[in-house]
Design a protein around this motif. Structure first.
Motif, PDB file in Angstrom:
ATOM      1  N   GLY A   1      -9.126  26.893   5.546  1.00 38.21           N
ATOM      2  CA  GLY A   1      -9.131  25.617   6.262  1.00 38.21           C
ATOM      3  C   GLY A   1      -8.296  25.622   7.514  1.00 38.21           C
ATOM      4  N   GLY A   2      -7.745  26.785   7.886  1.00 39.32           N
ATOM      5  CA  GLY A   2      -6.899  26.838   9.075  1.00 39.32           C
ATOM      6  C   GLY A   2      -7.628  26.446  10.342  1.00 39.32           C
ATOM      7  N   PHE A   3      -8.898  26.826  10.448  1.00 35.41           N
ATOM      8  CA  PHE A   3      -9.673  26.503  11.649  1.00 35.41           C
ATOM      9  C   PHE A   3      -9.892  25.000  11.777  1.00 35.41           C
ATOM     10  N   LEU A   4      -9.839  24.279  10.644  1.00 37.15           N
ATOM     11  CA  LEU A   4     -10.035  22.831  10.695  1.00 37.15           C
ATOM     12  C   LEU A   4      -8.929  22.135  11.485  1.00 37.15           C
ATOM     13  N   SER A   5      -7.741  22.728  11.511  1.00 41.48           N
ATOM     14  CA  SER A   5      -6.648  22.128  12.280  1.00 41.48           C
ATOM     15  C   SER A   5      -7.021  22.022  13.756  1.00 41.48           C
ATOM     16  N   LEU A   6      -7.692  23.040  14.264  1.00 41.50           N
ATOM     17  CA  LEU A   6      -8.140  23.007  15.658  1.00 41.50           C
ATOM     18  C   LEU A   6      -9.137  21.874  15.877  1.00 41.50           C
ATOM     19  N   VAL A   7     -10.064  21.709  14.936  1.00 42.20           N
ATOM     20  CA  VAL A   7     -11.078  20.653  15.048  1.00 42.20           C
ATOM     21  C   VAL A   7     -10.425  19.280  14.934  1.00 42.20           C
ATOM     22  N   ILE A   8      -9.471  19.133  14.017  1.00 43.33           N
ATOM     23  CA  ILE A   8      -8.775  17.854  13.852  1.00 43.33           C
ATOM     24  C   ILE A   8      -8.011  17.497  15.122  1.00 43.33           C
ATOM     25  N   GLY A   9      -7.333  18.482  15.711  1.00 40.24           N
ATOM     26  CA  GLY A   9      -6.613  18.227  16.955  1.00 40.24           C
ATOM     27  C   GLY A   9      -7.535  17.794  18.070  1.00 40.24           C
ATOM     28  N   LEU A  10      -8.701  18.452  18.184  1.00 40.89           N
ATOM     29  CA  LEU A  10      -9.663  18.094  19.228  1.00 40.89           C
ATOM     30  C   LEU A  10     -10.200  16.684  19.017  1.00 40.89           C
ATOM     31  N   ALA A  11     -10.589  16.359  17.792  1.00 36.55           N
ATOM     32  CA  ALA A  11     -11.120  15.024  17.513  1.00 36.55           C
ATOM     33  C   ALA A  11     -10.073  13.948  17.799  1.00 36.55           C
ATOM     34  N   SER A  12      -8.823  14.220  17.493  1.00 41.79           N
ATOM     35  CA  SER A  12      -7.764  13.228  17.683  1.00 41.79           C
ATOM     36  C   SER A  12      -7.498  12.957  19.154  1.00 41.79           C
ATOM     37  N   LEU A  13      -7.365  14.012  19.948  1.00 39.90           N
ATOM     38  CA  LEU A  13      -7.049  13.777  21.361  1.00 39.90           C
ATOM     39  C   LEU A  13      -8.219  13.128  22.096  1.00 39.90           C
TER      40      LEU A  13
END
Length: 530
Positions: A83-95
């Motif tokens: 699930g490490g790659f999900l952190s990148l997706v979560i950061g993108l969706a948030s900003l």
């Protein structure tokens, strides 16, 4: 009047506007880790199989670059890495969410209208941050509950959920600060995505080059160092909290001092006269789409290099596990496990390319709502020419980004097996096989824009459904008719010798039907939408 006056009402407005999109990305990103845990428990039930998996993936630079480090061989540790790659997706969706409800609102003029009411100076930024923070916290708790439900330790589940949520909090605040720096939403998104990219590169360099201190400089590097399911280091969670507070302390004074609609950085002046490229609608569309197309192409190229470099190690990681080898071969359509891995992962890349197609198609809706389409159509430019100029990028764009991904994947994989000339065209074919399915979703966006323009954003919900079906459909053993709702289910695995082109032709015909129907409806309705 208080600087926060009206914040509560703005929060309600944001929740109403994002009542579909926000729950979708929270639910999707919150459920995926649970599916990873279930998959690992099913395919790697013994400690020996998990140790072999770690030995095959933990030392491979490409896999570590994509997913991050793995701490141990328990199911929880493997889930945390996967699930490490999900952190990148979560950061993108948030900003992007924060920028949409701050700088985009100012650029469209809606923030100025609201400011004429009883609305404090900091209400807009505070409301956007509050909603995004709350969404990330909900996502983290949902993730923790889902992992605990699979039987994983509660402490590790909570640590993983909070670490992922706080990555979103950090980049939501980055988006809030970026929104104060430029007067254009595109510029703010560019700054935010650049910061996210730098954070990813720092994490990648620290994890793969044995320079651990570089990972400590990246918010994306902090999440793995919480060490969920491997002796949790709770104090690491204080780092994203401290950074978010620091960024907010910078953003709020800038928001108070700048003029409404302006940014801290001065805008770059363009030429006094337009060049010949802007003489027609296609040239204008190129000007509007070129930045996104270039960014997506570079991103897909880097992703292809990482996926191609990891393929050989991924094949070795499942050696000795007959059940997983059989499933991977079925997903990839080839007997070689490395090629099966590439077939499966390039299918996921196709989903991302569909996201570009939807984004390009919905640019017409953005131009309409911003009031730029109407004066353009008041000239000699016909509605058909205007629509066609944007459709070029909605349909050709996915081809370009997938071709880049396929060629880069083939180059990296070919280099690892000593067959670059042979693997590049093969991987190009696998990538391009995803194009018709991506066109179907782009065509759906055009259909919704033509028939129901206010609900055109529902095309993103269709993409989320495809992602969800592709990621957890097999794990949950969903009915085949439900799996068939995704056009990517029908994409043939071209690495297999007996594949047929009939599904590709059928998907292309469906995309053409959706697009044509949408264009017919668009020609008959008012523009802009009353």
């Amino acid at each position: 009047m208080s600087a926060l006056a009206g914040t509560r009402h703005l929060v309600r407005l944001i929740l109403r506007r994002d009542r579909v999109l926000l729950p979708l990305w929270v639910l999707l990103l919150g459920v995926l880790p649970m599916s990873y845990a279930t998959s690992f428990a099913e395919f790697y039930p013994t400690a020996a199989e998990r140790a072999a998996y770690v030995a095959g993936t933990g030392s491979n630079p490409s896999i570590v670059a994509l997913l991050g480090p793995v701490h141990g061989d328990s199911i929880g540790a493997l889930t945390a890495q996967r699930g490490g790659f999900l952190s990148l997706v979560i950061g993108l969706a948030s900003l992007l969410t924060v920028i949409r409800h701050t700088r985009t609102e100012e650029e469209a003029g809606r923030r100025e209208l609201l400011g004429a009411t009883v609305l404090g100076r900091h209400a807009g930024l505070t409301a956007a941050l509050a909603v995004t923070y709350a969404a990330n916290l909900l996502l983290g708790l949902l993730t923790a509950a889902g992992l605990s439900a699979t039987g994983l330790p509660a402490a590790g589940s909570l640590a993983y959920g909070l670490s992922a949520a706080l990555v979103g909090v950090v980049f939501a605040t980055v988006g809030g600060l970026a929104a104060q720096l430029t007067e254009a939403a595109g510029g703010a998104r560019g700054i935010g995505v650049t910061v996210l990219g730098v954070a990813f590169v720092l994490r990648l360099a620290g994890d793969t080059a044995e320079r651990d201190w570089l990972s400590w400089l990246s918010p994306l590097g902090w999440a793995p160092r919480v060490r969920a399911f491997a002796g949790e280091q709770w104090w690491v969670l204080a780092l994203p909290v401290a950074l978010s507070v620091l960024l907010a302390v910078v953003a709020y004074p800038v928001s108070a001092r700048r003029d409404l609609g302006a940014g801290l950085l001065p805008p770059r002046l363009g030429p006094a006269a337009a060049g010949p490229a802007l003489a027609g609608p296609l040239g204008l569309a190129w000007r509007l789409h070129r930045g996104q197309l270039l960014g997506w192409s570079v991103g897909f190229g880097l992703l292809g290099l990482i996926l191609g470099g990891a393929a050989e190690a991924a094949g070795k990681a499942v050696e000795g596990n007959a059940q997983l080898a059989e499933i991977m071969a079925r997903l990839g359509g080839a007997d070689a496990l490395a090629e099966a891995y590439l077939g499966a992962t390039l299918g996921f890349v196709g989903l991302a390319a569909a996201g570009y197609g939807i984004q390009a198609a919905l640019r017409m809706r953005s131009e309409e709502t911003a009031g730029r389409a109407e004066p353009l159509l008041a000239t000699g430019v016909s509605r058909s020419r205007w629509v066609a100029s944007h459709l070029v990028f909605a349909l050709v764009g996915p081809v370009v980004v997938l071709a880049v991904a396929g060629l880069c994947t083939g180059a990296a994989y070919g280099a690892s097996v000593g067959d670059v000339p042979g693997q590049m065209p093969r991987m190009l074919g696998v990538a391009l096989a995803q194009v018709p399915a991506a066109w179907v979703l782009a065509g759906l966006a055009v259909l919704l824009y033509g028939l129901l323009p206010r609900f055109a954003g529902a095309a993103w919900a269709a993409l989320a459904l495809c992602v969800l079906l592709g990621q957890v459909g097999a794990v949950l053993e969903l009915s085949q008719w439900l799996m068939d709702l995704s056009p990517f289910t029908h994409t043939p695995q071209v690495l297999h010798d007996d594949w047929v082109a009939t599904p590709l032709l059928a998907l292309t015909a469906l995309a053409l039907l959706l697009t044509t129907t949408g264009l017919t409806a668009l020609r008959r309705r008012d523009l802009p939408t009353p």
